[in-house]
Write an enzyme that holds these catalytic residues in place. Structure first.
Site, mmCIF file in Angstrom:
data_model
loop_
_atom_site.group_PDB
_atom_site.id
_atom_site.type_symbol
_atom_site.label_atom_id
_atom_site.label_comp_id
_atom_site.label_asym_id
_atom_site.label_seq_id
_atom_site.Cartn_x
_atom_site.Cartn_y
_atom_site.Cartn_z
ATOM 1 C CB CYS A 10 -0.835 0.027 1.266
ATOM 2 S SG CYS A 10 -0.983 -1.533 2.076
ATOM 3 N NE ARG A 35 3.607 2.698 -2.292
ATOM 4 C CZ ARG A 35 4.849 2.432 -2.643
ATOM 5 N NH1 ARG A 35 5.446 3.193 -3.525
ATOM 6 N NH2 ARG A 35 5.503 1.429 -2.111
ATOM 7 C CD1 TRP A 82 -4.442 -3.498 -4.995
ATOM 8 C CD2 TRP A 82 -2.461 -4.496 -4.768
ATOM 9 N NE1 TRP A 82 -4.347 -4.453 -5.979
ATOM 10 C CE2 TRP A 82 -3.149 -5.081 -5.864
ATOM 11 C CE3 TRP A 82 -1.201 -4.963 -4.438
ATOM 12 C CZ2 TRP A 82 -2.599 -6.098 -6.627
ATOM 13 C CZ3 TRP A 82 -0.647 -5.983 -5.207
ATOM 14 C CH2 TRP A 82 -1.334 -6.544 -6.293
ATOM 15 C CG ASN A 108 3.937 -0.819 1.979
ATOM 16 O OD1 ASN A 108 3.419 -1.823 1.513
ATOM 17 N ND2 ASN A 108 4.819 -0.098 1.314
ATOM 18 N N GLY A 109 3.852 -3.768 3.807
ATOM 19 C CA GLY A 109 4.793 -4.884 3.811
ATOM 20 C C GLY A 109 4.109 -6.165 4.235
ATOM 21 C CD GLU A 481 4.140 -2.830 -22.239
ATOM 22 O OE1 GLU A 481 4.299 -3.897 -21.645
ATOM 23 O OE2 GLU A 481 3.799 -1.786 -21.666
ATOM 24 C CE LYS A 485 0.713 -0.883 -20.063
ATOM 25 N NZ LYS A 485 2.105 -1.105 -19.897
ATOM 26 C CD GLU A 488 -1.273 -2.870 -16.611
ATOM 27 O OE1 GLU A 488 -0.969 -2.555 -15.470
ATOM 28 O OE2 GLU A 488 -0.650 -2.454 -17.610
ATOM 29 C CG HIS A 504 2.611 -24.480 -33.740
ATOM 30 N ND1 HIS A 504 2.871 -25.696 -34.330
ATOM 31 C CD2 HIS A 504 3.417 -23.587 -34.363
ATOM 32 C CE1 HIS A 504 3.811 -25.552 -35.249
ATOM 33 N NE2 HIS A 504 4.160 -24.275 -35.301
ATOM 34 C CE LYS A 597 3.738 3.495 -12.284
ATOM 35 N NZ LYS A 597 3.348 2.838 -13.534
HETATM 36 C C1 AGP Z 1 2.632 -2.201 -16.233
HETATM 37 O O1 AGP Z 1 1.660 -1.535 -16.951
HETATM 38 C C2 AGP Z 1 2.173 -2.839 -15.010
HETATM 39 N N1 AGP Z 1 1.454 -1.986 -14.156
HETATM 40 C C3 AGP Z 1 3.107 -3.806 -14.322
HETATM 41 O O2 AGP Z 1 3.175 -4.926 -15.144
HETATM 42 C C4 AGP Z 1 4.542 -3.333 -14.000
HETATM 43 O O3 AGP Z 1 5.250 -3.135 -15.179
HETATM 44 C C5 AGP Z 1 5.232 -4.372 -13.102
HETATM 45 O O4 AGP Z 1 4.534 -4.481 -11.905
HETATM 46 C C6 AGP Z 1 6.683 -4.050 -12.844
HETATM 47 O O5 AGP Z 1 6.842 -2.846 -12.174
HETATM 48 P P1 AGP Z 1 8.251 -2.128 -12.082
HETATM 49 O O6 AGP Z 1 8.651 -1.754 -13.455
HETATM 50 O O7 AGP Z 1 7.995 -0.947 -11.198
HETATM 51 O O8 AGP Z 1 9.196 -3.097 -11.463
#
Ligand code: AGP
Length: 602
Positions: A10, A35, A82, A108-109, A481, A485, A488, A504, A597
């Site tokens: 968080c 976060r 989170w 947090n942790g 990638e 996106k 997500e 395949h 994030k």
């Molecule tokens: C990317 O859009 C994501 N939110 C996620 O996959 C992210 O790239 C991943 O959690 C790695 O984060 P970082 O680059 O901060 O290590």
């Protein structure tokens, strides 16, 4: 007793100073929402007593209610959560309180021994009200106080009691200081004039304070209006007393953490890329030289990263193979542990991360270093844990990225990899030249006309819940990638496959009207035509991204071919597509469902 341990991942924020704490805390938490945004809460301590409010859902909804009721006390703490384990409900929202309500804690942790601690505390008469591991902390502090310890002593005892990772901020009614402690989870302190802002990350307090203290691990501190005191903790390496180190200036500016005229951070960050890529190309980090020397002497090269950073790792592997004919391996950070036995002396690990706090990536780096590998890190977030764990750090300098979806940090990773690999190349100008070409095409790709074109592609796709994305070589990296996106932020089941793999298995997914996006470069046009006709035979509708349309393109997005650097520009329309799709599907692109994030737990 069985309980479901809720591990916390968080954002935390604290305030002690001369302003009413509640509005500052809510404001700081809002900038930490990337976060986590499942639940939130604040506590303010004043002569009027303890004001504690918690809520399920995002901070914007909480703001009104809390600010109209909050007292004007000038010390407090807050949390945005989170939920990784344990429901996102009111009981699990922070801050957590001791039985008498006088000690408030945000965490947090992950406290790994929470179960044993909780059982012992329950036997000692403590009553728990949540499923969280975090709640053991206020009860441990309360237990210490009951046994006659001062708050300083009770806080100092925590490192010997807690197993796991934690960033903790605590406050006690009647005491005019915040108590802070970290191990394995981020916690920095913003320093203003007679005011302090402990927080998970710098953007949180940036409008209020532009100097920062990076707290060392396992050293407890007390923070009051007149300064910071080092407590004598079990893990403390230095004697107790005033904290005398000079805070470091923060290089970020306030605009970088606000949306400005944009509706969302995601679109702001997509649009910033002409600048972020340009800056990196125009003033390449000095550490590229040391990093390239390390790579030159490497017996083997591994890239590690998670999510988008893993995709950038795949690009690194692709670049080494195609431009230098060098073998390397890109590995998802969390999988690295299963391949670590194969690390041989002389290995170099290149770790990629926007946040520098991803627990899986930090774990991979720890394993690599334990086995004698040299570690280079490509990191965006200054002062993050990864910058301290790596031997050589290449800063990505794309500024704070607050949208959960990584956009500008991804293209900066690709550019930094290009610059790094270029240093080993017999034609050292080639990489920068092509990256500049890709950068120049960004102006066109983000123009109003281009955005309108992508909006019409989004309209074509919005009613579909499944999408296939296909590419070969570097274009497959873009497909991966782009699919991430779209998954997500738009909630569409987007899947990427290498072109050759379709027959395949994945071809079975194609039915009448199935949308497929094909990525290709100049050298792959004929292959792409064949793939398209195969897909059309099965009923697919073809959308294309490349230097020229295919005969069967229903809609084409033109991307200038800049050789290997095409990946840098090719992803831009796909970031825009994910954004437009999210809006059409009435989703908030900055706050995707179930995600945060920075994933700071394993
Ligand atoms: C990317 O859009 C994501 N939110 C996620 O996959 C992210 O790239 C991943 O959690 C790695 O984060 P970082 O680059 O901060 O290590």
């Amino acid at each position: 007793m069985q309980y479901n341990c809720a591990r916390e991942m968080c954002g935390i924020a604290g305030y002690v100073g001369h302003r009413p704490a509640a509005p500052v805390l809510v404001d700081c938490l809002q900038r930490l929402e990337y976060r986590g945004y499942d639940s939130c809460g604040i506590a303010v301590v004043s002569d009027a007593g303890v004001f504690l409010r918690r809520s399920v859902g995002p901070i914007a909804e909480f703001r009104e209610e809390v600010l109209s009721a909050a007292p004007t006390g000038t010390i407090g703490l807050g949390h945005t959560r989170w939920a990784t384990h344990g429901r996102a409900d009111l009981a699990n929202a922070h801050p957590h309180a001791s039985c008498d309500g006088a000690v408030l804690v945000v965490h947090n942790g992950v406290i790994e021994n929470a179960f044993e601690l909780r059982e012992r505390l329950v036997r000692q008469g403590h009553r728990f009200t949540s499923d969280t591991d975090s709640e053991v902390v206020p009860h441990l502090l309360e237990q210490g106080l009951t046994e006659g310890l001062s708050m300083d002593e009770a806080v100092s005892k925590l490192p010997s009691q807690l197993v796991g990772s934690y960033a903790i901020v605590a406050v006690r009614q009647g005491q005019d200081e915040l108590f802070v402690l970290r191990k394995g989870s981020p916690l920095v302190v913003g320093v203003g004039e007679g005011e302090y802002f402990p927080a998970s990350d710098i953007p949180s307090f940036l409008p209020y304070a532009q100097r920062v203290i990076y707290l060392s691990e396992d050293e407890p501190f007390a923070i009051g209006r007149s300064g910071i005191r080092r407590l004598q903790g079990a893990g403390a390496s230095r004697p107790a007393g005033p904290y005398l180190e000079v805070p470091e200036p923060v290089s970020l500016n306030v605009e970088s953490v606000s949306k400005g005229s944009f509706q969302h951070f995601m679109i702001k960050e997509i649009m910033e890329q002409v600048g972020t890529i340009g800056r990196l190309l125009e003033s390449p980090p000095a550490t590229l030289a040391t990093a390239s020397e390390l790579l030159r002497g490497a017996q083997s090269i591994k890239f590690v990263g998670a999510g988008t950073s893993y995709h950038a790792s795949l690009y690194g592997q692709f670049l080494l193979a195609t431009t230098l004919h060098l073998d390397s391996e890109a590995c998802v950070s969390s999988e690295f542990q299963f391949r670590a036995d194969a690390l041989r002396p002389g290995a170099v690990v290149v770790a990629l991360s926007q946040s520098g706090e991803t627990a899986d990536t930090l774990q991979a780096v720890r394993i690599a270093r334990d086995r004698g590998a040299r570690v280079i890190a490509l990191v965006n977030s200054e002062g993050s844990s990864l910058t301290r764990a790596a031997e050589v750090v290449i800063p990505l300098r794309s500024g704070p990225e607050l949208s959960v979806a990584a956009t500008k940090s991804y293209t900066s990773q690709l550019v930094a990899l290009t610059l790094l690999v270029e240093r080993l190349s017999p034609d050292p100008m080639e990489g920068a030249r092509t990256a500049l070409e890709a950068r120049d095409s960004l102006l066109e790709l983000t123009s109003d006309a281009a955005r309108a074109h992508i909006a019409s592609l989004a309209h074509n796709l919005a009613r579909h819940s499944q999408l296939l994305l296909i590419g070969r070589g570097g274009n497959y990296v873009t497909a991966l990638e782009a699919a991430l996106k779209i998954k997500e932020v738009a909630g569409v089941a987007a899947q990427a496959f290498p072109g050759g793999e379709m027959k395949h298995g994945p071809l079975a997914l194609v039915a009448e009207g199935s949308p497929v996006i094909l990525f290709y470069d100049r050298s792959q046009v004929d292959q792409a035509e064949l793939a398209a006709s195969e897909l059309i035979t099965r009923g697919a509708v073809i959308y294309t991204v490349g230097p020229q349309p295919l005969r069967s393109s229903s809609l084409h997005v033109r991307v200038h071919d800049a050789g290997a650097a095409t990946a840098i520009s090719q992803i831009i329309p796909m970031q825009l597509l994910a954004y437009e799709l999210a809006k059409l599907r009435q989703l908030d692109p900055d706050h995707p469902k179930n995600l945060a994030k920075s994933v700071t737990v394993l």
